[in-house]
Structures are given as structure tokens and as C-alpha cells.
Design an enzyme around this catalytic site. Structure first.
Site, PDB file in Angstrom:
ATOM      1  N   HIS A  73       0.830  -1.209   0.000  1.00 15.89           N
ATOM      2  CA  HIS A  73       0.000   0.000   0.000  1.00 15.89           C
ATOM      3  C   HIS A  73       0.857   1.248   0.000  1.00 15.89           C
ATOM      4  O   HIS A  73       1.993   1.233   0.448  1.00 15.89           O
ATOM      5  CB  HIS A  73      -0.926   0.006   1.224  1.00 15.89           C
ATOM      6  CG  HIS A  73      -0.194  -0.170   2.524  1.00 15.89           C
ATOM      7  ND1 HIS A  73       0.211  -1.404   2.980  1.00 15.89           N
ATOM      8  CD2 HIS A  73       0.233   0.715   3.442  1.00 15.89           C
ATOM      9  CE1 HIS A  73       0.837  -1.263   4.143  1.00 15.89           C
ATOM     10  NE2 HIS A  73       0.875   0.005   4.432  1.00 15.89           N
ATOM     11  N   HIS A  92       1.049   5.180   1.420  1.00 11.35           N
ATOM     12  CA  HIS A  92       0.535   6.158   2.379  1.00 11.35           C
ATOM     13  C   HIS A  92       0.554   7.538   1.726  1.00 11.35           C
ATOM     14  O   HIS A  92       1.564   7.920   1.119  1.00 11.35           O
ATOM     15  CB  HIS A  92       1.446   6.260   3.609  1.00 11.35           C
ATOM     16  CG  HIS A  92       1.524   5.043   4.462  1.00 11.35           C
ATOM     17  ND1 HIS A  92       0.890   4.949   5.680  1.00 11.35           N
ATOM     18  CD2 HIS A  92       2.195   3.874   4.301  1.00 11.35           C
ATOM     19  CE1 HIS A  92       1.168   3.764   6.228  1.00 11.35           C
ATOM     20  NE2 HIS A  92       1.956   3.095   5.409  1.00 11.35           N
TER      21      HIS A  92
END
Ligand code: 5GP
Ligand code: ZN
Length: 149
Positions: free
Chosen positions: A105, A107
Site C-alpha cells: 500500500h 501512504h
């Protein structure tokens, strides 16, 4: 029936499938962005592929391209909504880099002048021919010699 790969113990797979709640801000066929539950600053968003890939180096090129193409619009929205002065786009990849959720992922972390976040990282210097050695090693990894030579 979803065509996305799924790891039953993964919190982000559960968020993708709606099995645990999240505050989603963007959803496409292959990606979801939602608010981090423990933000570094308010408006901290996570952008994840819908399919489970333990880290970013496992992403298929097309999935990576799709998520990467969402980044500028998502960052503009976060920055405008939070009226932030800037933002970090960060990937923690591997335990050594602080990754805690093994579903790759990005941020997006809004930054404000005088916020309490510590930055920058310490920088070092190369010694001797270390810089060119590392340059050569990375280039060889990217362009391995042909096996049928
Ligand atoms: P990492 O340390 O792996 O780069 O980042 C994982 C992030 O996911 C952390 O910032 C953490 O606060 C966030 N997080 C972990 N579990 C959940 C969850 O169930 N929901 C949401 N919204 N964020 C989570
Ligand atoms: Zn997952």
C-alpha cells in the site's frame, strides 16, 4: 464473485470486501483508498490494490500502473481537503522499513508547517567507489546478461 486474490487474515483484504468497516474515499475496479485508522496527521490515506499482494514488488505492472495513475488526483484531493502545506507519498516495504500490514500500500500523509512529525531522515555520504559500485549492481539487476549468449 470477485476476481481479486484474497488472504483471509489480511485486514486490507477484509476492508476491500467490506468485511470490516473503513472510511473509503475512492474506489475503482482494482483499487481502494481509505483513511488510515491511526493517522500520522488528519487526512492520512492508504491506497491499496484490491488483490492481495504482500508488498509492492509483487504487484503486476498493470496493477501498479493503475494505482500509480490514481496518485496525483488522490493527493490533490487530500491536500485540498486538509488544506495541508504538503504531503508525503510513502511505501513501507518489509519489516526493516516499518511495514506492518502485508498487503502492499501507499501512504498519503498530509504535512503542515510546524506539525509534530519528524522529518527529514538522516542522510549519509558514499565513500570511495561505493556509489559507482552500487550503481553498477542495480543496473546489472535491471539488465541481466542474456542466458542464451
Ligand atoms: P504500514 O506500517 O504497513 O506501512 O502501514 C499500515 C497502516 O495501516 C498503519 O498506518 C495503520 O494505522 C493502518 N491500519 C492497520 N489496520 C487498519 C485497519 O483495520 N483499518 C485502517 N483504516 N487502517 C489500518
Ligand atoms: Zn490483503
Amino acid at each position: 464473485m470477485s476476481q481479486h486474490t484474497y488472504e483471509p487474515h489480511c485486514p486490507f483484504c477484509k476492508i476491500v470486501r467490506g468485511e470490516i468497516p473503513s472510511s473509503k474515499v475512492l474506489e475503482t475496479d482494482d483499487a481502494v483508498a481509505f483513511l488510515d485508522i491511526n493517522p500520522v496527521n488528519p487526512g492520512h490515506v492508504l491506497l491499496v490494490p484490491k488483490s492481495h499482494h504482500s508488498n509492492l514488488t509483487d504487484l503486476p505492472d498493470l496493477t501498479a500502473a493503475h494505482l500509480g495513475a490514481l496518485v496525483p488526483r488522490l493527493c490533490r484531493a487530500v491536500q485540498a481537503a486538509t488544506r495541508s502545506d504538503g504531503f508525503h507519498l510513502v511505501v513501507n516495504n518489509g519489516r526493516a522499513a516499518g511495514q506492518t500490514v502485508d498487503h502492499g500500500h501507499w501512504h498519503i500523509i498530509p504535512r503542515f508547517y510546524n506539525d509534530p512529525v519528524h522529518w527529514p531522515w538522516p542522510h549519509s555520504q558514499y565513500a570511495g567507489d561505493e556509489l559507482s559500485q552500487i550503481q553498477g549492481r542495480i543496473e546489472r539487476e535491471l539488465n541481466p546478461p542474456s542466458s542464451d549468449a
